[in-house]
Design a protein around this motif. Structure first.
Motif, PDB file in Angstrom:
ATOM      1  N   PHE A   1       0.835  -1.190   0.000  1.00  0.00           N
ATOM      2  CA  PHE A   1       0.000   0.000   0.000  1.00  0.00           C
ATOM      3  C   PHE A   1       0.876   1.249   0.000  1.00  0.00           C
ATOM      4  O   PHE A   1       1.011   1.928   1.016  1.00  0.00           O
ATOM      5  N   PRO A   2       1.487   1.607  -1.138  1.00  0.00           N
ATOM      6  CA  PRO A   2       2.469   2.684  -1.112  1.00  0.00           C
ATOM      7  C   PRO A   2       1.884   4.096  -1.092  1.00  0.00           C
ATOM      8  O   PRO A   2       2.644   5.049  -0.931  1.00  0.00           O
ATOM      9  N   ALA A   3       0.585   4.297  -1.276  1.00  0.00           N
ATOM     10  CA  ALA A   3       0.079   5.685  -1.307  1.00  0.00           C
ATOM     11  C   ALA A   3      -1.369   5.756  -0.832  1.00  0.00           C
ATOM     12  O   ALA A   3      -1.885   4.839  -0.194  1.00  0.00           O
ATOM     13  N   CYS A   4      -2.050   6.852  -1.208  1.00  0.00           N
ATOM     14  CA  CYS A   4      -3.304   7.211  -0.548  1.00  0.00           C
ATOM     15  C   CYS A   4      -4.449   6.236  -0.767  1.00  0.00           C
ATOM     16  O   CYS A   4      -5.368   6.174   0.062  1.00  0.00           O
ATOM     17  N   CYS A   5      -4.467   5.453  -1.839  1.00  0.00           N
ATOM     18  CA  CYS A   5      -5.530   4.453  -2.016  1.00  0.00           C
ATOM     19  C   CYS A   5      -5.568   3.466  -0.857  1.00  0.00           C
ATOM     20  O   CYS A   5      -6.590   2.813  -0.617  1.00  0.00           O
ATOM     21  N   ALA A   6      -4.456   3.352  -0.149  1.00  0.00           N
ATOM     22  CA  ALA A   6      -4.390   2.410   0.970  1.00  0.00           C
ATOM     23  C   ALA A   6      -5.490   2.671   1.986  1.00  0.00           C
ATOM     24  O   ALA A   6      -6.023   1.734   2.591  1.00  0.00           O
ATOM     25  N   PHE A   7      -5.865   3.959   2.162  1.00  0.00           N
ATOM     26  CA  PHE A   7      -6.855   4.260   3.199  1.00  0.00           C
ATOM     27  C   PHE A   7      -8.234   3.739   2.819  1.00  0.00           C
ATOM     28  O   PHE A   7      -9.036   3.386   3.687  1.00  0.00           O
ATOM     29  N   GLU A   8      -8.510   3.700   1.519  1.00  0.00           N
ATOM     30  CA  GLU A   8      -9.785   3.118   1.097  1.00  0.00           C
ATOM     31  C   GLU A   8      -9.768   1.607   1.329  1.00  0.00           C
ATOM     32  O   GLU A   8     -10.789   1.013   1.674  1.00  0.00           O
ATOM     33  N   PHE A   9      -8.601   1.011   1.119  1.00  0.00           N
ATOM     34  CA  PHE A   9      -8.505  -0.422   1.416  1.00  0.00           C
ATOM     35  C   PHE A   9      -8.691  -0.662   2.914  1.00  0.00           C
ATOM     36  O   PHE A   9      -9.390  -1.594   3.325  1.00  0.00           O
ATOM     37  N   ILE A  10      -8.067   0.190   3.734  1.00  0.00           N
ATOM     38  CA  ILE A  10      -8.213   0.044   5.192  1.00  0.00           C
ATOM     39  C   ILE A  10      -9.684   0.186   5.581  1.00  0.00           C
ATOM     40  O   ILE A  10     -10.198  -0.551   6.422  1.00  0.00           O
ATOM     41  N   ALA A  11     -10.390   1.133   4.927  1.00  0.00           N
ATOM     42  CA  ALA A  11     -11.823   1.296   5.206  1.00  0.00           C
ATOM     43  C   ALA A  11     -12.590   0.030   4.821  1.00  0.00           C
ATOM     44  O   ALA A  11     -13.511  -0.397   5.523  1.00  0.00           O
ATOM     45  N   ALA A  12     -12.185  -0.582   3.696  1.00  0.00           N
ATOM     46  CA  ALA A  12     -12.865  -1.809   3.263  1.00  0.00           C
ATOM     47  C   ALA A  12     -12.648  -2.938   4.264  1.00  0.00           C
ATOM     48  O   ALA A  12     -13.501  -3.816   4.418  1.00  0.00           O
ATOM     49  N   GLU A  13     -11.503  -2.924   4.939  1.00  0.00           N
ATOM     50  CA  GLU A  13     -11.208  -3.961   5.934  1.00  0.00           C
ATOM     51  C   GLU A  13     -11.989  -3.753   7.225  1.00  0.00           C
ATOM     52  O   GLU A  13     -12.128  -4.677   8.019  1.00  0.00           O
ATOM     53  N   GLY A  14     -12.475  -2.533   7.443  1.00  0.00           N
ATOM     54  CA  GLY A  14     -13.145  -2.212   8.702  1.00  0.00           C
ATOM     55  C   GLY A  14     -14.530  -2.839   8.801  1.00  0.00           C
ATOM     56  O   GLY A  14     -15.021  -3.478   7.867  1.00  0.00           O
ATOM     57  N   PRO A  15     -15.191  -2.613   9.969  1.00  0.00           N
ATOM     58  CA  PRO A  15     -16.464  -3.295  10.215  1.00  0.00           C
ATOM     59  C   PRO A  15     -17.606  -2.872   9.293  1.00  0.00           C
ATOM     60  O   PRO A  15     -18.525  -3.635   9.071  1.00  0.00           O
ATOM     61  N   ARG A  16     -17.533  -1.638   8.738  1.00  0.00           N
ATOM     62  CA  ARG A  16     -18.660  -1.211   7.906  1.00  0.00           C
ATOM     63  C   ARG A  16     -18.748  -2.018   6.609  1.00  0.00           C
ATOM     64  O   ARG A  16     -19.837  -2.390   6.168  1.00  0.00           O
ATOM     65  N   PHE A  17     -17.601  -2.274   5.993  1.00  0.00           N
ATOM     66  CA  PHE A  17     -17.620  -3.005   4.722  1.00  0.00           C
ATOM     67  C   PHE A  17     -17.245  -4.477   4.906  1.00  0.00           C
ATOM     68  O   PHE A  17     -17.629  -5.316   4.106  1.00  0.00           O
ATOM     69  N   ASP A  18     -16.435  -4.776   5.916  1.00  0.00           N
ATOM     70  CA  ASP A  18     -16.287  -6.136   6.429  1.00  0.00           C
ATOM     71  C   ASP A  18     -15.836  -7.151   5.365  1.00  0.00           C
ATOM     72  O   ASP A  18     -16.612  -7.993   4.909  1.00  0.00           O
ATOM     73  N   LEU A  19     -14.556  -7.051   4.988  1.00  0.00           N
ATOM     74  CA  LEU A  19     -14.028  -8.007   4.011  1.00  0.00           C
ATOM     75  C   LEU A  19     -13.997  -9.438   4.538  1.00  0.00           C
ATOM     76  O   LEU A  19     -13.763 -10.367   3.772  1.00  0.00           O
ATOM     77  N   SER A  20     -14.233  -9.598   5.833  1.00  0.00           N
ATOM     78  CA  SER A  20     -14.288 -10.961   6.383  1.00  0.00           C
ATOM     79  C   SER A  20     -15.363 -11.789   5.690  1.00  0.00           C
ATOM     80  O   SER A  20     -15.276 -13.011   5.642  1.00  0.00           O
ATOM     81  N   ARG A  21     -16.365 -11.126   5.158  1.00  0.00           N
ATOM     82  CA  ARG A  21     -17.423 -11.853   4.457  1.00  0.00           C
ATOM     83  C   ARG A  21     -16.865 -12.656   3.293  1.00  0.00           C
ATOM     84  O   ARG A  21     -17.477 -13.619   2.855  1.00  0.00           O
TER      85      ARG A  21
ATOM     86  N   GLU B   1     -16.632   0.187  -1.884  1.00  0.00           N
ATOM     87  CA  GLU B   1     -17.599  -0.581  -2.683  1.00  0.00           C
ATOM     88  C   GLU B   1     -16.991  -0.993  -4.019  1.00  0.00           C
ATOM     89  O   GLU B   1     -17.241  -2.085  -4.527  1.00  0.00           O
ATOM     90  N   GLY B   2     -16.192  -0.046  -4.617  1.00  0.00           N
ATOM     91  CA  GLY B   2     -15.538  -0.358  -5.891  1.00  0.00           C
ATOM     92  C   GLY B   2     -14.538  -1.478  -5.729  1.00  0.00           C
ATOM     93  O   GLY B   2     -14.454  -2.386  -6.570  1.00  0.00           O
ATOM     94  N   LEU B   3     -13.768  -1.434  -4.645  1.00  0.00           N
ATOM     95  CA  LEU B   3     -12.798  -2.503  -4.402  1.00  0.00           C
ATOM     96  C   LEU B   3     -13.508  -3.842  -4.204  1.00  0.00           C
ATOM     97  O   LEU B   3     -13.086  -4.869  -4.754  1.00  0.00           O
ATOM     98  N   ILE B   4     -14.601  -3.820  -3.452  1.00  0.00           N
ATOM     99  CA  ILE B   4     -15.344  -5.068  -3.219  1.00  0.00           C
ATOM    100  C   ILE B   4     -15.897  -5.614  -4.533  1.00  0.00           C
ATOM    101  O   ILE B   4     -15.873  -6.823  -4.776  1.00  0.00           O
ATOM    102  N   TYR B   5     -16.355  -4.720  -5.407  1.00  0.00           N
ATOM    103  CA  TYR B   5     -16.833  -5.177  -6.719  1.00  0.00           C
ATOM    104  C   TYR B   5     -15.679  -5.825  -7.505  1.00  0.00           C
ATOM    105  O   TYR B   5     -15.853  -6.864  -8.145  1.00  0.00           O
ATOM    106  N   GLY B   6     -14.492  -5.211  -7.410  1.00  0.00           N
ATOM    107  CA  GLY B   6     -13.327  -5.798  -8.084  1.00  0.00           C
ATOM    108  C   GLY B   6     -12.974  -7.166  -7.507  1.00  0.00           C
ATOM    109  O   GLY B   6     -12.610  -8.088  -8.248  1.00  0.00           O
ATOM    110  N   ILE B   7     -13.091  -7.296  -6.195  1.00  0.00           N
ATOM    111  CA  ILE B   7     -12.821  -8.593  -5.557  1.00  0.00           C
ATOM    112  C   ILE B   7     -13.820  -9.641  -6.055  1.00  0.00           C
ATOM    113  O   ILE B   7     -13.455 -10.789  -6.331  1.00  0.00           O
ATOM    114  N   GLN B   8     -15.079  -9.228  -6.194  1.00  0.00           N
ATOM    115  CA  GLN B   8     -16.076 -10.168  -6.705  1.00  0.00           C
ATOM    116  C   GLN B   8     -15.777 -10.562  -8.144  1.00  0.00           C
ATOM    117  O   GLN B   8     -15.974 -11.720  -8.536  1.00  0.00           O
TER     118      GLN B   8
END
Ligand code: SF4
Length: 209
Positions: free
Chosen positions: A73-93, A177-184
């Protein structure tokens, strides 16, 4: 059955024969039907619970349901990834909440940020150290093409110049949400892969070395 009155509790041999005959006749009369196997339900249970599928489907299901991410995570997009890991978006699913500091334990690289040529050899080394099969998601404009820094002498114009990318997630930055769509999308791609030939290739490679 009658008991002799003068010899209490003692049976004559005739009475014993008659009693034995009665018992046998009763047993015979009541034993015309075959007794069912009490464990017959076991066969039925197996039939009810058996699921036929292919090795590809099972292996791909396991792979796409347990992707572990290498940290890159070398730059600012990392924070969106961190948000995706958090409880609101919950990548654990998606079975992928575990971030691996070691590339040896990771099979997914999410490239969340601007990459400079100075950092490029290290990112490629991390990718090369990840075991097969492995996948890459290019997250954000910088990861896809260098973004607003594309014309800079020091910025790599897209991670796909140094490593193969499977899925591109556009945006500056893309939202979780965009990252999660990419993961799907990546999960769909994995589910279509031929897993068994991969195993055969790996095994033949292992025996030849
Ligand atoms: S795409 Fe935008 S948010 Fe993401 S690393 Fe580049 S400049 Fe930062």
């Amino acid at each position: 059955m009658e008991v002799s009155s003068d010899r209490e509790y003692i049976y004559t041999s005739t009475e014993l024969d008659r009693h034995e005959g009665q018992v046998i006749e009763e047993l015979k009369a009541n034993s015309q039907e075959t007794i069912a196997d009490p464990d017959a339900w076991l066969d039925e249970e197996i039939k009810r619970n058996m699921l036929l599928t292919t090795a590809d489907a099972v292996i791909n299901w396991a792979r796409r349901s347990s992707m572990w991410t290498a940290i890159c995570f070398p730059a600012c997009c990392a924070f969106e990834f961190i948000a995706a890991e958090g409880p609101r978006f919950d990548l654990s699913r998606f079975g992928m909440e575990i971030l691996r500091a070691s590339p040896r334990q990771a099979d997914l690289m999410i490239t969340a940020g601007t990459l400079t040529w100075k950092m490029a050899p290290n990112v490629r080394r991390i990718y090369n150290q990840m075991p097969e099969p492995k996948w890459v998601i290019a997250m954000g404009s910088c990861a896809i093409s260098g973004g607003i820094f594309r014309s800079s002498y020091s910025v790599v114009p897209g991670y796909n110049k140094i490593i193969p990318v499977d899925v591109y997630v556009p945006g500056c930055p893309p939202r979780p949400e965009g990252l999660i769509y990419g993961i799907q999308m990546l999960q769909k791609k994995i589910s279509k892969a031929r897993a068994v030939p991969d195993l055969q290739q790996i095994m033949s490679k292992g025996t030849s070395e």
